[in-house]
Design an enzyme around this catalytic site. Sequence first.
Site, PDB file in Angstrom:
ATOM      1  N   ASP A   1      -2.821 -12.055   5.817  1.00 17.14           N
ATOM      2  CA  ASP A   1      -3.905 -12.674   6.591  1.00 17.14           C
ATOM      3  C   ASP A   1      -5.216 -12.535   5.828  1.00 17.14           C
ATOM      4  O   ASP A   1      -5.961 -13.498   5.648  1.00 17.14           O
ATOM      5  CB  ASP A   1      -4.005 -11.991   7.965  1.00 17.14           C
ATOM      6  CG  ASP A   1      -5.164 -12.532   8.792  1.00 17.14           C
ATOM      7  OD1 ASP A   1      -5.315 -13.770   8.844  1.00 17.14           O
ATOM      8  OD2 ASP A   1      -5.906 -11.726   9.376  1.00 17.14           O
TER       9      ASP A   1
ATOM     10  N   LYS B   1       0.880  -1.173   0.000  1.00 20.04           N
ATOM     11  CA  LYS B   1       0.000   0.000   0.000  1.00 20.04           C
ATOM     12  C   LYS B   1       0.915   1.220   0.000  1.00 20.04           C
ATOM     13  O   LYS B   1       0.858   2.080   0.872  1.00 20.04           O
ATOM     14  CB  LYS B   1      -0.916  -0.047   1.249  1.00 20.04           C
ATOM     15  CG  LYS B   1      -1.976   1.016   1.304  1.00 20.04           C
ATOM     16  CD  LYS B   1      -3.099   0.855   0.291  1.00 20.04           C
ATOM     17  CE  LYS B   1      -4.061   2.024   0.319  1.00 20.04           C
ATOM     18  NZ  LYS B   1      -5.045   1.996  -0.779  1.00 20.04           N
TER      19      LYS B   1
ATOM     20  N   ASP C   1      -5.630  -2.995  -2.143  1.00 23.79           N
ATOM     21  CA  ASP C   1      -7.065  -2.909  -2.454  1.00 23.79           C
ATOM     22  C   ASP C   1      -7.352  -3.446  -3.852  1.00 23.79           C
ATOM     23  O   ASP C   1      -8.299  -4.203  -4.075  1.00 23.79           O
ATOM     24  CB  ASP C   1      -7.595  -1.469  -2.271  1.00 23.79           C
ATOM     25  CG  ASP C   1      -6.746  -0.418  -2.972  1.00 23.79           C
ATOM     26  OD1 ASP C   1      -5.631  -0.742  -3.445  1.00 23.79           O
ATOM     27  OD2 ASP C   1      -7.188   0.749  -3.039  1.00 23.79           O
TER      28      ASP C   1
ATOM     29  N   ASP D   1      -7.289 -15.589   3.165  1.00 22.95           N
ATOM     30  CA  ASP D   1      -8.664 -16.081   3.342  1.00 22.95           C
ATOM     31  C   ASP D   1      -9.462 -15.890   2.056  1.00 22.95           C
ATOM     32  O   ASP D   1     -10.235 -16.748   1.651  1.00 22.95           O
ATOM     33  CB  ASP D   1      -9.386 -15.324   4.478  1.00 22.95           C
ATOM     34  CG  ASP D   1      -9.277 -16.053   5.812  1.00 22.95           C
ATOM     35  OD1 ASP D   1      -8.307 -16.823   5.993  1.00 22.95           O
ATOM     36  OD2 ASP D   1     -10.161 -15.859   6.667  1.00 22.95           O
TER      37      ASP D   1
HETATM   38  C1  IPM Z   1      -4.383 -17.038  10.494  1.00 23.60           C
HETATM   39  C2  IPM Z   1      -5.289 -16.621  11.631  1.00 23.60           C
HETATM   40  C3  IPM Z   1      -4.415 -16.006  12.728  1.00 23.60           C
HETATM   41  C4  IPM Z   1      -3.731 -14.792  12.144  1.00 23.60           C
HETATM   42  C5  IPM Z   1      -5.182 -15.643  14.004  1.00 23.60           C
HETATM   43  C6  IPM Z   1      -5.938 -16.831  14.549  1.00 23.60           C
HETATM   44  C7  IPM Z   1      -4.264 -15.071  15.041  1.00 23.60           C
HETATM   45  O1  IPM Z   1      -6.264 -15.750  11.184  1.00 23.60           O
HETATM   46  O2  IPM Z   1      -3.515 -17.905  10.705  1.00 23.60           O
HETATM   47  O3  IPM Z   1      -4.564 -16.532   9.391  1.00 23.60           O
HETATM   48  O4  IPM Z   1      -4.311 -13.702  12.102  1.00 23.60           O
HETATM   49  O5  IPM Z   1      -2.585 -14.926  11.714  1.00 23.60           O
HETATM   50 MG    MG Z   2      -6.291 -15.476   9.077  1.00 22.32          MG
END
Ligand code: IPM
Ligand code: MG
Length: 350
Positions: A241, A185, A217, A245
Amino acid sequence: MKICVLPGDGIGPEITAEAVRVLKTLDLKLELEEGLLGGCAVDAAGDPFPEATQKLAKEADAVLLGAVGGPKWDNHPRELRPERGLLRIRKDLGLFANLRPAILYPELANASTLKPEVVAGLDILIVRELTGDIYFGTPRGIEIRHGERVGFNTMIYSESEIRRILKVAFEAARKRGKKVCSIDKMNVLETTQLWRDVANEVARDYPDVELSHMLVDNAAMQLVKNPKQFDVIVTGNMFGDILSDEAAMLTGSIGMLPSASLDEKNKGLYEPSHGSAPDIAGKGIANPLATILSAAMMLRYTFNLEEAARRIEGAVKKVLAAGYRTADIYEPGMKKVGTREMGDAVIAAL
Ligand code: IPM
Ligand code: MG
C-alpha cells in the site's frame, strides 16, 4: 464478456464514464452493468458493499471500478465507511494479486518531482498481496486493558498465501526484465521472515529470474534514490500500500496509473491507482486516463484481448504525444482539456 461497472464516489463516475465510452468504441460485445460501491452505496442502501452489488460482482467476469471515499463519510463507523466496501469486494472475490505498474511516459517526464535522469524510462511493476496481512488479520480492535485503551492488529501470512503471490511476481517478471525484488522487514518481524523463506523456495522454480530481497525501509529509500534498479517488486498488503503510492509519485502523475486485482483464475477488478479526489469531483477536470488504461488491463488479463489492450494504450500515447493534458499533468504550451474532452481525444485516436 460481462463487466460490472462500479463508478463509486467523487470523480469516480466521471472517469468511469470515459472508460466505458472507450470500451464501447471497440465493438467487443461487452455486457456492462452498473452497481453501487462505497459512499454512494452507504447513502442509497446503508451498506458500502450491498447485496445487489455482491451478486453483480460475483456474476461478472470483471469489475471496472472508479474510486471510493470522501470526507462526507469520514466520521461513519468503520463498517459504514466507503473503504470498507473496497476491502470487502477484494476479499469476497478472492482478489489476492494487485498489480500496480509505475511507468513514466516520456511525454510527461517533467511531471515528476525527481530529476529526469533519475526517472527517465522508469517501468516498475509492484505486485502487492491484497487479501491478507495486517489488513485482515485477527484479533484486532480497540479495548480497555489495565484501565487504558489499547489498539491492536495482527500481521499474519500463511505459507500458501505467500507462495501464490510470489508466483504471480515471478510469472510477471518472466515477461519483463526477469528480476524480482521481494520486500520484507525480516530483521524485526517473524511474519516477514517466513515471507523471505518462502520467496527463496519459490525462486527455485524460476532459475531464469533473479530474486533479491530488500528491507522495506531501505526499499522506500531506494525507490527515490535509484528507482530504475527495480523491475518487479513483490510485497505484502501493508508495505505494498505504502510503496505503491511512493512508486506512483515517481512518475509525477498518479492520474495516469492503472491497476489490476486478480484472483486465481484471472477474474479481476480494475481501477485507477488514485483515489476519489473529492476536491475536484463534479468539475469535469479529472484525468480519466488511469481508468481508461485500467480498462486496457482488463482486456489483457481477464479477456486475453492483448491486441485490443494495446490499441487503447496506443491511443493514450497518441493523445499525450499530440499535447492533450488534463490539469494534473498540464504544462504550458500543451492543450488543456477536461475529462470528457480527454475521453473524446482517446476515442478519436482509436
Ligand atoms: C489502496 C487504498 C486502499 C488500501 C484503502 C482505500 C482501503 O489506499 O487501494 O491502496 O489501503 O488498500
Ligand atoms: Mg493505498
